[in-house]
Design a protein around this motif. Structure first.
Motif, mmCIF file in Angstrom:
data_model
loop_
_atom_site.group_PDB
_atom_site.id
_atom_site.type_symbol
_atom_site.label_atom_id
_atom_site.label_comp_id
_atom_site.label_asym_id
_atom_site.label_seq_id
_atom_site.Cartn_x
_atom_site.Cartn_y
_atom_site.Cartn_z
ATOM 1 N N ARG A 1 72.674 13.540 109.486
ATOM 2 C CA ARG A 1 71.900 14.981 109.319
ATOM 3 C C ARG A 1 71.412 15.545 110.627
ATOM 4 N N ALA B 1 69.873 18.211 112.604
ATOM 5 C CA ALA B 1 68.396 18.581 112.649
ATOM 6 C C ALA B 1 67.756 19.658 113.866
ATOM 7 N N SER C 1 66.105 22.485 115.996
ATOM 8 C CA SER C 1 64.729 23.095 116.213
ATOM 9 C C SER C 1 64.805 25.092 116.012
ATOM 10 N N TYR D 1 57.607 15.120 118.324
ATOM 11 C CA TYR D 1 59.008 15.038 118.136
ATOM 12 C C TYR D 1 59.782 12.935 117.449
ATOM 13 N N ARG E 1 73.700 12.448 117.888
ATOM 14 C CA ARG E 1 73.811 14.028 118.211
ATOM 15 C C ARG E 1 74.008 14.026 119.493
ATOM 16 N N LEU F 1 69.678 13.244 124.318
ATOM 17 C CA LEU F 1 68.614 12.792 123.183
ATOM 18 C C LEU F 1 68.774 11.323 123.026
HETATM 19 N N1 GLU Z 1 65.811 19.394 117.079
HETATM 20 C C1 GLU Z 1 66.211 18.763 118.150
HETATM 21 C C2 GLU Z 1 67.115 19.801 119.017
HETATM 22 O O1 GLU Z 1 67.490 20.461 118.582
HETATM 23 C C3 GLU Z 1 67.998 17.152 117.608
HETATM 24 C C4 GLU Z 1 66.766 16.468 117.139
HETATM 25 C C5 GLU Z 1 67.827 15.078 117.259
HETATM 26 O O2 GLU Z 1 68.756 15.541 115.912
HETATM 27 O O3 GLU Z 1 66.879 14.203 116.647
HETATM 28 O O4 GLU Z 1 67.839 19.812 120.005
#
Ligand code: GLU
Length: 294
Positions: free
Chosen positions: A9, A11, A13, A175, A193, A197
């Protein structure tokens, strides 16, 4: 037992347009599942409603389309509140949650700016305070896991997170909770990712364990650092939005950044040719694990 379909996935924002840094995360997560004939889901991380920029979700989808991404499903977090509420109720029933009325200012005064939350309210037994957040008690022993890119990781709760927030004082689900619930519910088998993170992984895996949900494989790729400001390329560093006409050049640069070594002649070719090459030649092992690079 039938093994689950490989599912990844992306994700974003919806707080602004996608930029080169976002393209790295989209590309790495996409190629890693496509190479295994897997599914790729797009999740709009709009839970933090005050930060949402109107129109940004549509622009992100258009940008991804222009760059040749195809997703199997679109999920909007703000439409999944009942699932987060159910997860919170389950955790509450286990007795692992507590209310906390400390403001950031208060605990920074206690600990200095870099200190993590000191679990001050863990034993205060606050009940139904108006301005309180909800935190989860974290384990007493360090958390170990294997990152698909960065290798063996050890996460020390007191110095790296403390008991963390699952629902904020303003009533918004945090989150970590929503990401953990979504990844389990959507059958995500791998999360690729950015290394910014990496500190989210232990809290998210811990939540999945408490909720008895499946937990994906995690891999954190290096992130692009702005050579001038030396900070992460992001909306905050005013990274320029991805333009459709730069798709081939940007994708080529991202593949190069991820150390995939695309052949030079593809730089001037068609987008479909570049994707074709990338899907065949993608290798997670080639990625240089250093956490950030110019
Ligand atoms: N929404 C987060 C961002 O744009 C990513 C979250 C994730 O991949 O867990 O940094």
């Amino acid at each position: 037992m039938v093994s689950p379909i490989v599912t990844g996935r992306f994700a974003p924002s919806p707080t602004g347009d996608l930029h080169l840094g976002s393209l790295v995360a989209a590309t790495a997560s996409y190629l890693n599942v496509k190479q295994q004939q897997g599914r790729w889901l797009l999740r709009i991380d709009d839970i933090d409603t005050p930060r949402v920029v109107s129109g940004s979700q549509d622009r992100i989808c258009r940008q991804l389309e222009a760059y040749g991404f195809e997703w199997d499903k679109l999920t909007i977090q703000s439409q999944r509140l009942a699932h987060y509420e159910a997860a919170l109720a389950e955790l509450a029933q286990q007795g692992v949650l507590y209310e906390c009325d400390c403001t950031r200012k208060q605990f920074q005064q206690r600990l200095g700016k870099s200190g993590c939350y000191d679990n001050f309210c863990r034993h205060r037994q606050l009940k139904n305070c108006i301005h309180s957040s909800i935190r989860i008690k974290t384990p007493d022993i360090p958390w170990h896991y294997q990152d698909a890119i960065q290798g063996e990781q050890v996460f020390d709760w007191p110095s790296q997170s403390g008991d963390f927030i699952v629902k904020r004082a303003d009533g918004i689900f945090a989150y970590h909770l929503v990401a953990a619930v979504d990844d389990s519910d959507e059958g995500i088998t791998e999360v690729i990712r950015g290394a910014d993170l990496i500190g989210s992984t232990a809290p998210q895996q811990y939540l999945q364990q408490c909720l008895k949900g499946p937990s994906p494989l995690y891999g954190h790729h290096p992130i692009i650092i702005d050579s001038q400001s030396k900070i992460k390329l992001s909306k905050a560093s005013q990274a320029p939005a991805l333009k459709p006409e730069d798709a081939v050049r940007n994708l080529f640069d991202v593949l190069t950044f991820l150390n995939q070594q695309p052949p030079n002649e593809l730089k001037k070719g068609e987008l479909t040719e570049l994707w074709h090459w990338a899907k065949i030649n993608w290798s997670l092992q080639k990625i240089n694990p250093s956490l950030s690079r110019d």
